[in-house]
Enzyme design. Structure first.
Site, short mmCIF file in Angstrom:
data_model
loop_
_atom_site.label_atom_id
_atom_site.label_comp_id
_atom_site.label_asym_id
_atom_site.label_seq_id
_atom_site.Cartn_x
_atom_site.Cartn_y
_atom_site.Cartn_z
N ASP A 657 -25.78 -21.99 77.22
CA ASP A 657 -24.43 -22.12 77.77
C ASP A 657 -24.56 -22.81 79.13
O ASP A 657 -25.65 -22.90 79.69
CB ASP A 657 -23.82 -20.73 77.93
N LYS A 849 -5.42 -38.41 93.52
CA LYS A 849 -6.87 -38.36 93.35
C LYS A 849 -7.15 -38.17 91.86
O LYS A 849 -6.34 -37.57 91.14
CB LYS A 849 -7.49 -37.22 94.15
#
Length: 1330
Positions: A657, A849
């Site tokens: 993970d 952004k």
């Protein structure tokens, strides 16, 4: 106007209290002319005496008391009475009785929610506009209430409540609940006990129950061939013709093996249950709703009994046939007075363990708490308000809540404001909270969750009138459809009844529920708000439990290999038995028929398949587990499955993970580039100096000055700053502009809370940890976010604490995974002033952004953006490009008008809105800079991954996070080598494109594959084998947007296709399925939860501990067990060869050479300890295994225990057995105690010396076990008079025979080993000599 009175819940017939049924306020929008009753009786009421406008209503509520019976009176003029009741009074008794029995089919054209249940497939969401359209299933039986409601009549409480109250009373008295049907939708009464029994809220990682333990473990044991073989051998001793020696000789070892194995399995499972018990015992605060007595009205006066009460007591007529009209009239007269209140609900807090939580319980959750079950969020309260505050407030009307669809004067929709986290400082009245779902789906971004406006604006004590309708338990973590209904009373909520017809025009108010109103089990509350939520799914029906595969018993690869070797040994035994009988001649057998002799030989040679092998291996596993748990280099390590430590040394694929495993999920701003210069690390101090200069004008003025900084004033202040070069001034202005842009363009909300010392600390909350990292960075360089709501923001200087920038938020354009950018339009305040300035009084700027891939075409032309973003990407930083654009008043007004038009479009709304933004705003933005944010890696992740890769392990990263995030972490963690090509496959839907990608990967097997869940799903569906055959060849694979099920499926697919050992490591609840599907599951104890740790076979605290677990402990466990298994097989084979030689000398008679104690003692007392001491052997020390991880790679081929090594040991056993028994018979006698004494003594000494020869690194326990066993054998010889000639033992002849035979047996064997080691030294000898 009389004071408002509330509807009282239904009561049992013998209730001492009678409540009014009046509604004095009604919504004009809700007036729905009913053609049957002739009037509208569907209306909304205030509950508990509160005359409150619901958040949904548009028209004002008006007092229309007379409207309540208006329909009845108008009908009375036509029918001679009060509607249908009037008819019954005029003599239409049959019609009335038929109606009350439910026989009036003509009037049942539309059912209320109370009179019919929806089918399993009926839509959960009802439209609120009008008539009911869907087909509905009739109840089998219903009472008078249902029929009268179908006529459009609203019954008073003393009629409407009887059935509900009685059934509730019965439920409470008898505790009889119908079983839950998992395939059907469910109705949940909030804060009350349910009529349906749901599963308990327990977490269980146990493999067995008290009933399944013995059957399952015995089946697992006897599924192994050699256990079944010994069971048959032991059972054969019950037949007198086959009995050789004592029965216990064969039964006792088998029983001992089974007891050891079952005891170990039981211990492991008990430990799992103990750890589960810790998780299930976690305490949670639950709200308890109790009726605190019947509250009187303002003027306390005794309540008058209604006529129906007297009739109930004095008549035997059914309640349904009572004279209701007089009661209605009488109650109406009572309403003319002050009326009564519904009994007050006392809300108290009680503590419950996680296992005791039930469906319907209302939880009080605070920041940092793990959600113990799947819940629907009802209310979000600010941290300052007490939970019971709403219940104590009396009855003042509240302001209408701001709904998510409202438009304020700035043109911004509140839904955008909600997404922008505005006003969430403490979970304000907007009902917003944040949750972390990384333990569920692996995503790092926080999720915004909303309370339904219907429940958010209720007082806490009124939550019991809510009913939640939800779908059947489902594993889809990103989907939910349900309904929240506000019913007139608690009893109706409990009874699963609603007065609301399908169209939603009845007494109940309904609101839709979606995924935005939920928090699933194992998520974590991230906001400072207190969240009230009702449990809808518990235990095994939660999303996380349904996504988790059941625990399975795991068996090591070594066990299977030994099982295969055992079959070969058994075949040798059978062949040897048949050959010996055949040599004598099948017809020449004396006393016994030939097949009985074969069976006796099989029993005699049963030592070839050594039953002590299982005992030794199991004891070895326990020793390895002890070493792992006591290793100071792996603090906190726990072995939960002690049957597979050898598999740690055979791993070829590691599936990891990302969030919480490779990374800490903590973001840090590492670098900022402003076009000509880049700042990082210590250079950030220079950024702080530039920001101070930009704010110098403001901070140097007297404190009373209201002047604020705007982008223009900031530039002028820099221009006026003498003493600096022009270039430096330009750089300074750029730095200030980009810092200001980053401080404004975000969705972050500041919150204040007290620490342990009583100091106020500011913390931030937002959906993305990236944004919090950037806002923290702007604070560190001199511009702090002090205040934020849905209309504005204020920035202050951290040094002076004075506000230096204040803006009004005009529009927010939230970040989406498709758009990959976030924008905001703000108007700057020029001076501190109360109120909101007009649009023409300040500068208007658009800041944006986003990812470099989308911003590249939006910002103005430049020559450095691509290069710098590529540089940061190579460092594994998450890049954001920042730009801005100034808007004139006219430009903004034109944009706002067009944007509003697009937002009102019915078709193509989203595309239209985005088109307007692109046309008016996203053109030629001034490029301010590029930021680089690092997702902090766990300690020593980079060297750990490199070491594992060098050890021959192929590493896959499986995450639920975004593609960009996964790419950055793969690069920063060095999972992808510098310069290695990353082949990205995302959003693939076409098969031909998928085939092309597979062809490309076949031709470039040195590249890294980056694939998203959608594309992966298509490959696994249509190109399953083709995909896995290519993927296993690649050095690294990164799969993102993976569901827990997909992770487990990948692990199974690799196991099945490659037949190699797969290790999965994770830290969250979303990794449990993957961990359990792997051959070896490793769980990391996470910050928020221990789900992965509890379900794993091995639990560690840091990812870098995995290297020692595999490369050191795994390697040692496998090599030691391989050597141990070979020795035990050698020990059993050599005694079988001696038996064969003895039988041949006795003319092929199946007589035992060593009987009873000699046979048992040889495998236990006289050789067990030295052989078992081999579990302490090691060929190299720990430093060399880390320095040369290639030593681990050779283990994956399984050469330590292969068919080649097995047959080498078989030859050694045959050679030594033939020499020992043959020479003993030649030098003493063919049959007799002297021969037995010599051969048995040589046999024991041979085994002790063979152990000494094979030891690589001596340990004091080894010396003690070998010397101690030898002394024990010598000391026991005087007690073996029944088997040995004791006088012969004291002679010199016995001694020289033992020495001579032992030397001939051992010297050639040892010489061969030395020659082989010299000619072809093993790898560990090579690295030791370096």
């Amino acid at each position: 106007m009389p004071p408002p009175n509330s509807y009282h819940p239904a009561e049992p017939p013998d209730s001492p209290a009678d409540e009014s049924d009046s509604d004095l306020e009604i919504d004009l929008d809700e007036l729905d002319p009913n053609p049957i009753a002739g009037s509208d009786t569907s209306h909304k009421r205030g509950l508990l005496g509160h005359s409150r406008e619901p958040s949904e209503q548009r028209a004002p509520a008006i007092a229309l008391r007379t409207l309540r019976m208006g329909g009845l009176r108008r009908s009375a003029k036509r029918n001679g009475g009060y509607g249908e009741l009037g008819r019954s009074r005029d003599g239409s008794e049959e019609d009335s009785e038929a109606l009350l029995r439910g026989d009036g089919e003509a009037n049942n054209t539309r059912y209320s929610d109370g009179s019919a249940r929806e089918g399993d497939n009926a839509p959960l969401l009802r439209d609120h506009g009008g008539g009911g359209g869907g087909s509905r299933r009739r109840r089998v039986s219903f009472n008078a209430n249902d029929s009268l409601r179908n006529l459009g009549l609203r019954l008073p409480s003393f009629i409407g409540g009887g059935a509900a109250g009685t059934s509730q009373g019965n439920d409470e008295d008898e505790q009889e609940q119908e079983e839950d049907d998992p395939s059907a939708s469910r109705q949940v009464a909030v804060g009350s006990s349910q009529s349906t029994r749901f599963p308990p809220n327990t977490v269980s990682n146990a493999k067995y129950t008290a009933f399944s333990f013995l059957p399952v473990t015995l089946y697992n044991e006897f599924s192994f061939f050699f256990n079944m073989y010994f069971l048959l051998v032991a059972l054969s001793q019950a037949i007198p013709a086959l009995r050789i020696g004592y029965l216990t000789t064969y039964v006792a070892p088998l029983a001992f093996v089974l007891c050891i194995t079952l005891g170990k399995e039981a211990y492991d499972d008990i430990e799992r249950r103990r750890r589960d018990n810790e998780a299930n015992s976690e305490e949670y605060t639950v709200l308890s709703f109790e009726e605190a007595g019947r509250g009187l009205g303002r003027h306390s006066r005794p309540k008058r009994k209604l006529k129906s009460d007297s009739l109930r007591r004095g008549s035997k007529r059914p309640a349904a046939e009572r004279d209701r009209l007089s009661d209605i009239q009488e109650e109406e007269e009572q309403i003319g007075g002050d009326g009564w209140k519904q009994p007050s609900i006392c809300v108290s807090e009680i503590s419950k363990k996680s296992r005791d939580l039930k469906v319907g319980d209302v939880l009080k959750l605070t920041k940092g708490q793990r959600v113990p079950a799947d819940v629907i969020i009802l209310k979000c309260l600010s941290s300052e308000s007490a939970v019971n505050k709403a219940a104590d407030e009396g009855a003042p009307a509240r302001d209408e809540a701001l709904l998510l669809g409202d438009i304020d004067e700035s043109g911004e929709s509140s839904s955008e404001a909600a997404v922008s986290n505005a006003g969430v400082a403490g979970g304000s009245s907007t009902g917003e909270t944040f949750i972390r779902t990384d333990q569920l789906d692996g995503e790092t971004d926080w999720k915004l969750r909303l309370a339904s406006p219907l429940s958010q604006n209720l007082a806490t004590d009124q939550l019991v009138c809510l009913q939640v309708t939800g779908g059947k338990p489902d594993k889809k973590v990103n989907e939910f459809v349900g309904t929240l209904e506000l019913l007139p009373s608690r009893q109706e909520a409990i009874g699963g009844r609603s007065d609301s017809p399908q169209g939603g025009s009845g007494d109940a108010r309904a609101a839709p529920l979606s995924i935005d109103n939920t928090a699933w089990a194992n998520t974590v509350i991230a906001s400072h708000a207190t969240t009230l939520a009702v449990i809808v799914y518990t235990g095994p029906q939660t999303r996380s439990a349904l996504s988790t595969a059941p625990s399975r018993s795991k068996t090591g690869l070594l066990e299977y290999e030994i099982n295969s070797l055992t079959k070969i040994l058994c075949f040798l035994t059978l062949a040897l038995s048949i050959i010996l009988v055949a040599l004598e001649g099948f017809g020449n057998t004396k006393g016994n028929v030939w097949y009985v002799k074969i069976m006796r030989f099989l029993v005699l040679f049963s030592t070839i398949v050594p039953i002590s092998l299982r005992v030794n291996l199991d004891l070895g596993k326990s020793v390895y587990s002890w070493f792992i748990q006591r290793d100071p280099g792996i603090p906190g390590a726990v072995v939960r499955t002690s049957t597979i430590p050898e598999d740690l040394g055979r791993i070829e694929y590691l599936l990891s993970d990302k969030t919480g495993t490779l990374t800490q999920n903590e973001m840090e701003m590492k670098k900022i580039h402003v076009g000509t210069v880049s700042y990082a690390n210590e250079a950030m101090d220079e950024v702080s100096a530039y920001v101070k200069q930009g704010l110098h004008l403001n901070t140097s003025e007297p404190s009373g000055s209201p002047t604020l900084v705007t982008p223009s004033s900031s530039l002028s202040s820099a221009a006026n700053n003498a003493g600096t070069t022009r270039t430096r001034r330009e750089i300074g202005s750029r730095v200030r502009d980009v810092v200001l842009a980053l401080a404004l363009c975000h969705n972050v909300t500041p919150t204040n809370e007290e620490d342990e010392n009583g100091r106020i600390e500011t913390s931030y909350q937002a959906s993305s940890p990236d944004e919090i990292a950037i806002v923290r960075w702007t604070e560190s360089v001199g511009l702090r976010l002090a205040y934020r709501d849905r209309r504005g923001m204020a920035l202050e200087s951290p040094e002076t604490g004075r506000t230096v920038v204040k803006v009004r938020i005009l529009n927010i354009f939230p970040f989406t995974s498709e758009g990959k950018r976030m924008g905001i339009i703000v108007q700057f305040y020029e001076q501190l002033q109360p109120g909101i300035p007009g649009l023409g009084s300040g500068e208007i700027w658009f800041y944006q952004k986003g990812a470099d891939t989308v911003m590249d075409s939006i910002v103005a032309a430049n020559d450095w953006l691509d290069e710098e973003t590529a540089n940061m990407a190579r460092e594994g930083l998450r890049t954001l490009v920042v730009g801005r654009k100034r808007l004139s008043l006219r430009q903004y007004q034109e944009f706002s008008e067009k944007y509003k038009e697009a937002s009102l479009a019915i078709n193509g709304r989203e595309a239209g809105m985005q088109s307007v933004v692109a046309q008016y705003l996203e053109r030629d933005l001034e490029l301010l800079g590029v930021t680089g944010v690092e997702d902090k890696l766990q300690k020593d992740v980079k060297p750990s991954l490199e070491l594992l890769r060098n050890a021959g392990i192929k590493i896959w990263m499986l995450t639920g996070d975004k593609v960009e995030t996964a790419r950055c972490v793969a690069v920063s963690s060095k999972l992808v080598a510098r310069g290695q090509y990353i082949h990205t496959i995302a959003k693939m839907r076409r098969k031909d494109v998928a085939q092309e990608s597979l062809d490309f990967l076949r031709s470039k097997t040195d590249s890294c594959l980056l694939i998203d869940g959608e594309s992966l799903s298509m490959f696994l569906t249509h190109f399953r084998l083709e995909f896995i055959s290519v993927a296993v060849l690649l050095p690294a694979v990164v799969a993102c947007r993976c569901s827990p099920t997909q992770k487990a499926e990948i692990a199974k697919l690799i196991r099945e296709y490659t037949k190699k050992r797969v290790c999965c490591i994770g830290d969250g609840g979303n990794d449990v399925s993957m961990i359990q599907a792997a051959d070896v599951g490793v769980g990391i104890v996470g910050k928020e939860g221990r789900q992965a740790s509890l379900a794993a076979d091995f639990s560690i605290e840091q990812f870098h501990h995995l290297t020692k677990l595999l490369v050191w402990h795994g390697r040692n466990s496998y090599k030691r067990s391989a050597k141990l298994a070979q020795f035990v097989i050698h020990r059993g084979l050599i005694i079988a060869v001696c038996q064969t030689m003895y039988s041949i000398a006795l003319n092929f008679e199946p007589e035992g050479l060593y009987k009873d104690w000699l046979l048992v003692g040889y495998a236990t007392v006289y050789t067990a300890a030295p052989v078992l001491s081999l579990v302490l052997d090691k060929d190299v020390d720990e430093n060399l295994t880390n320095l040369y991880p290639e030593l681990y790679k050779e283990l994956t081929s399984g050469r330590s225990l292969s068919y080649r090594t097995f047959f080498v040991w078989v030859l050694i056993s045959v050679y030594q057995g033939c020499l020992i028994q043959g020479l003993s018979q030649i030098l003493t006698e063919v049959d007799g105690p002297r021969m037995v004494a010599v051969s048995y003594t040589v046999l024991v000494l041979n085994e002790l010396l063979m152990v000494a020869i094979e030891i690589t690194t001596w340990h004091w326990v080894m010396v003690l076990s070998i010397v101690g066993t030898f002394l024990m054998y010598v000391g026991s010889m005087p007690f073996l008079g029944g088997y040995f000639d004791l006088k012969f033992l004291l002679t010199l002849g016995f001694l020289w025979r033992v020495v001579a035979i032992g030397a001939i047996s051992l010297i050639p064997t040892y010489a061969g080993k030395l020659i082989r080691r010299t000619m072809k030294p093993p790898s560990y000898r090579k690295v030791q000599s370096i």
